[in-house]
Design a protein around this motif. Structure first.
Motif, mmCIF file in Angstrom:
data_model
loop_
_atom_site.group_PDB
_atom_site.id
_atom_site.type_symbol
_atom_site.label_atom_id
_atom_site.label_comp_id
_atom_site.label_asym_id
_atom_site.label_seq_id
_atom_site.Cartn_x
_atom_site.Cartn_y
_atom_site.Cartn_z
ATOM 1 N N SER A 8 21.941 4.228 17.460
ATOM 2 C CA SER A 8 23.210 4.911 17.217
ATOM 3 C C SER A 8 24.267 4.403 18.174
ATOM 4 O O SER A 8 23.982 4.127 19.351
ATOM 5 C CB SER A 8 23.060 6.424 17.313
ATOM 6 O OG SER A 8 22.273 6.754 18.401
ATOM 7 N N VAL A 10 27.843 5.541 19.591
ATOM 8 C CA VAL A 10 28.829 6.622 19.639
ATOM 9 C C VAL A 10 29.928 6.257 20.627
ATOM 10 O O VAL A 10 29.676 5.669 21.665
ATOM 11 C CB VAL A 10 28.221 7.974 20.059
ATOM 12 C CG1 VAL A 10 27.367 8.535 18.961
ATOM 13 C CG2 VAL A 10 27.438 7.857 21.341
ATOM 14 N N SER A 11 31.143 6.589 20.269
ATOM 15 C CA SER A 11 32.238 6.464 21.219
ATOM 16 C C SER A 11 32.704 7.870 21.516
ATOM 17 O O SER A 11 32.257 8.826 20.889
ATOM 18 C CB SER A 11 33.366 5.627 20.632
ATOM 19 O OG SER A 11 34.060 6.378 19.686
ATOM 20 N N ALA A 12 33.610 7.994 22.477
ATOM 21 C CA ALA A 12 34.081 9.327 22.857
ATOM 22 C C ALA A 12 34.717 10.028 21.665
ATOM 23 O O ALA A 12 34.747 11.248 21.611
ATOM 24 C CB ALA A 12 35.060 9.216 24.009
ATOM 25 N N GLU A 13 35.230 9.266 20.704
ATOM 26 C CA GLU A 13 35.928 9.910 19.587
ATOM 27 C C GLU A 13 35.032 10.202 18.393
ATOM 28 O O GLU A 13 35.262 11.146 17.679
ATOM 29 C CB GLU A 13 37.105 9.066 19.110
ATOM 30 C CG GLU A 13 38.279 9.063 20.056
ATOM 31 C CD GLU A 13 38.295 7.807 20.886
ATOM 32 O OE1 GLU A 13 37.898 6.760 20.363
ATOM 33 O OE2 GLU A 13 38.671 7.874 22.065
ATOM 34 N N LEU A 14 34.071 9.340 18.133
ATOM 35 C CA LEU A 14 33.258 9.600 16.947
ATOM 36 C C LEU A 14 31.936 8.839 17.003
ATOM 37 O O LEU A 14 31.759 7.945 17.823
ATOM 38 C CB LEU A 14 34.024 9.248 15.663
ATOM 39 C CG LEU A 14 34.189 7.780 15.284
ATOM 40 C CD1 LEU A 14 34.678 7.674 13.864
ATOM 41 C CD2 LEU A 14 35.167 7.077 16.198
ATOM 42 N N GLU A 15 31.039 9.241 16.123
ATOM 43 C CA GLU A 15 29.785 8.515 15.972
ATOM 44 C C GLU A 15 30.044 7.451 14.927
ATOM 45 O O GLU A 15 30.357 7.741 13.780
ATOM 46 C CB GLU A 15 28.688 9.466 15.488
ATOM 47 C CG GLU A 15 27.388 8.741 15.225
ATOM 48 C CD GLU A 15 26.198 9.673 15.333
ATOM 49 O OE1 GLU A 15 26.372 10.865 15.015
ATOM 50 O OE2 GLU A 15 25.118 9.214 15.729
ATOM 51 N N SER A 44 21.606 -0.265 30.804
ATOM 52 C CA SER A 44 22.522 -1.326 31.206
ATOM 53 C C SER A 44 23.950 -0.935 30.888
ATOM 54 O O SER A 44 24.202 -0.102 30.024
ATOM 55 C CB SER A 44 22.166 -2.630 30.482
ATOM 56 O OG SER A 44 23.172 -3.584 30.699
ATOM 57 N N GLY A 45 24.863 -1.534 31.607
ATOM 58 C CA GLY A 45 26.266 -1.396 31.265
ATOM 59 C C GLY A 45 26.579 -2.292 30.087
ATOM 60 O O GLY A 45 25.842 -3.224 29.797
ATOM 61 N N TYR A 69 27.809 2.214 28.094
ATOM 62 C CA TYR A 69 26.426 2.097 28.535
ATOM 63 C C TYR A 69 25.502 1.925 27.344
ATOM 64 O O TYR A 69 25.819 2.372 26.246
ATOM 65 C CB TYR A 69 26.013 3.342 29.323
ATOM 66 C CG TYR A 69 26.791 3.506 30.590
ATOM 67 C CD1 TYR A 69 26.394 2.851 31.745
ATOM 68 C CD2 TYR A 69 27.954 4.260 30.624
ATOM 69 C CE1 TYR A 69 27.119 2.962 32.895
ATOM 70 C CE2 TYR A 69 28.691 4.378 31.782
ATOM 71 C CZ TYR A 69 28.267 3.727 32.918
ATOM 72 O OH TYR A 69 28.990 3.824 34.061
ATOM 73 N N GLU A 71 21.400 2.538 26.335
ATOM 74 C CA GLU A 71 20.096 3.026 26.745
ATOM 75 C C GLU A 71 19.095 2.602 25.694
ATOM 76 O O GLU A 71 19.299 2.816 24.504
ATOM 77 C CB GLU A 71 20.088 4.552 26.848
ATOM 78 C CG GLU A 71 18.830 5.069 27.531
ATOM 79 C CD GLU A 71 18.135 6.184 26.785
ATOM 80 O OE1 GLU A 71 18.449 6.418 25.616
ATOM 81 O OE2 GLU A 71 17.246 6.806 27.389
ATOM 82 N N THR A 78 20.529 3.664 22.092
ATOM 83 C CA THR A 78 21.783 4.412 22.056
ATOM 84 C C THR A 78 22.853 3.624 22.794
ATOM 85 O O THR A 78 22.641 3.218 23.938
ATOM 86 C CB THR A 78 21.617 5.780 22.748
ATOM 87 O OG1 THR A 78 20.450 6.400 22.243
ATOM 88 C CG2 THR A 78 22.817 6.662 22.488
ATOM 89 N N LEU A 80 26.481 4.104 24.255
ATOM 90 C CA LEU A 80 27.560 5.044 24.564
ATOM 91 C C LEU A 80 28.779 4.215 24.906
ATOM 92 O O LEU A 80 28.926 3.743 26.027
ATOM 93 C CB LEU A 80 27.159 5.918 25.752
ATOM 94 C CG LEU A 80 25.919 6.770 25.557
ATOM 95 C CD1 LEU A 80 25.364 7.209 26.890
ATOM 96 C CD2 LEU A 80 26.221 7.969 24.700
ATOM 97 N N ALA A 81 29.632 4.006 23.925
ATOM 98 C CA ALA A 81 30.784 3.132 24.129
ATOM 99 C C ALA A 81 31.990 3.955 24.537
ATOM 100 O O ALA A 81 32.085 5.130 24.211
ATOM 101 C CB ALA A 81 31.083 2.373 22.851
ATOM 102 N N ASP A 82 32.886 3.329 25.299
ATOM 103 C CA ASP A 82 34.145 4.017 25.614
ATOM 104 C C ASP A 82 34.968 4.129 24.341
ATOM 105 O O ASP A 82 35.418 5.189 23.967
ATOM 106 C CB ASP A 82 34.904 3.252 26.686
ATOM 107 C CG ASP A 82 34.110 3.220 27.980
ATOM 108 O OD1 ASP A 82 33.228 4.077 28.130
ATOM 109 O OD2 ASP A 82 34.357 2.337 28.809
#
Lengths: 139, 287
Positions: A8, A10-15, A44-45, A69, A71, A78, A80-82
């Protein structure tokens, strides 16, 4: 059929993406990461750059992530994008313009610009353009 | 028998109130739509980062951040997110009740409690109830910026880092749907390990690129920010939903009240007419 892993983005605004994939290629801070199902846990970053997914069935999709990041667990990946964006949604003209603006600002070399911010901007736009190019090649 | 004129006045004033409440209902409905959208967009990120943090807390990392270490609890910090304005039914009351119940458990064990309050209603409540408030921020807008919130949160995190507080709990309303908002308390730090299938139970660690310390610190900061932000955004959506429901029932009640008074008024008017008629008739008969 090749084995798959759940991924998956996901960014802060949406999946932006969630589904089964055969392979993920992302740009980590230490270099390109090619991730297959059953990968050992990794944290990792993420650098600004393209994220390439090979979906279950062999189709490919490309996204752009502007840092964040990643994971990795054997059963799930996963990101986790800005901010993240689908490659075909990137506005190329806007990216080129923003890149040129950042370059100009750097070239001006005035004291009042925030050097760190502008060069980060520049790197991001360049990465976005790289994503578009990769996307074109693929098609 | 009530005076018809007085009743008419009363009905007029109730109708005015009804107009106001129905306008407030519509305002809340439109604000809720926006707030709900904002909330649902942020939810995947905060859910995923919580899962990732859960994995990290579950692993045996080479670098242990102090937010990951459980220690003996002498003082608990609560971050309680309430609304700024009232008129939203039992939303704040339910949350505060849930928080107080939880706080009482700690207090009974001789643990002290610090409070960090976001939103006016919580601040008002604890001013009269009493409690050790170490930070408060109010007038958080409907579209909050992270920078507005980080100040009061930082006080709490600093207190944790310096060892004054040993546990931080985040209390806010979680939006289920328009009708139900659930008061929820979640432990923020030390990080809560999640046991999950597919993640091995024995000791394991991540490969870190580039550096465990840097990564985990960044991730934890991101995590706390996103959790608090999501709590506030979620609370805004809850507030508007609860307000909409409260105003809707106020409008309905006003309608019922008007109907009732109308009936009484009609009765009174009819009685007056009957009385007048019988007076005229008996007057005519006497002549």
């Amino acid at each position: 059929m090749a084995s798959t892993v759940h991924c998956s983005i996901v960014s802060a605004e949406l999946e932006i993406f969630s589904g089964m994939v055969e392979m993920v290629v992302a740009s980590g801070t230490m270099g390109e990461l090619g991730l297959f199902p059953g990968h050992t846990p990794l944290l990792s970053g993420v650098k600004p750059g393209p994220v390439r997914l090979r979906l279950a069935g062999g189709e490919e999709e490309i996204f752009f992530a502007s840092g964040g990041y990643i994971e990795v667990q054997p059963m799930s990946i996963t990101i986790l994008a800005d901010t993240a964006i689908r490659a075909d949604d990137i506005d190329e003209a806007a990216a080129v313009e923003a890149q040129q603006k950042a370059e100009r600002e750097l070239a001006d070399n005035r004291a009042d610009i925030d050097f760190g911010r502008v060069s980060a901007d520049l790197a991001e736009q360049a990465a976005m353009l790289r994503t578009i190019r990769k996307f074109r090649e693929q098609r | 028998m009530a005076n018809a004129k007085e009743l008419r006045k009363q009905i007029g004033s109730i109708k005015n109130t009804q107009k106001i409440t129905s306008a407030m209902e519509m305002v809340a409905a439109s604000k809720m739509r926006k707030a709900q959208e904002r909330m649902s967009r942020g939810r995947p990120y905060s859910d995923h980062i919580r899962a990732v943090i859960g994995h990290v807390a579950n692993s045996s990392p080479e670098y242990r951040h102090q937010f990951m270490a459980e220690r003996e609890v002498k003082r608990v910090g609560y971050i309680i997110v309430t609304t700024d304005k009232g008129l939203c039914g039992g939303l704040n009351v339910n949350l505060l009740k849930a928080a107080l119940k939880d706080i009482k458990v700690w207090v009974d064990q001789g643990v002290e409690v610090d409070l960090c309050l976001i939103g006016n209603k919580g601040a008002q409540f604890f001013r009269s109830y009493g409690g050790n408030v170490i930070a408060a921020s109010s007038h958080v807008s409907e579209n909050p910026a992270m920078s507005d919130l980080i100040g009061s949160i930082k006080v709490m995190l600093d207190a944790f880092e310096s060892g004054k507080v040993d546990k931080i709990i985040l209390a806010n309303n979680v939006f289920k749907n328009t009708m139900t908002q659930v008061p929820t308390l979640r432990q923020l730090v030390p990080l809560d390990a999640i046991k999950e299938e597919g993640v091995s139970a024995h000791r394991w660690d991540y490969i870190y690129e580039p550096d465990a310390r840097e990564l985990i610190e960044g991730l934890i900061t991101r995590f706390i920010e996103s959790q608090v932000y999501q709590a506030v955004v979620e609370n805004v959506a809850c507030e508007q939903a609860a307000k909409m429901i409260a105003m809707k029932s106020a409008t309905d009640n006003a309608g019922d009240l008007v109907d009732e008074l109308q009936l009484i008024m009609n009765n009174a008017r009819q009685a007056a007419i009957t009385q007048e008629l019988s007076e005229i008739v008996s007057g005519a008969a006497a002549v």
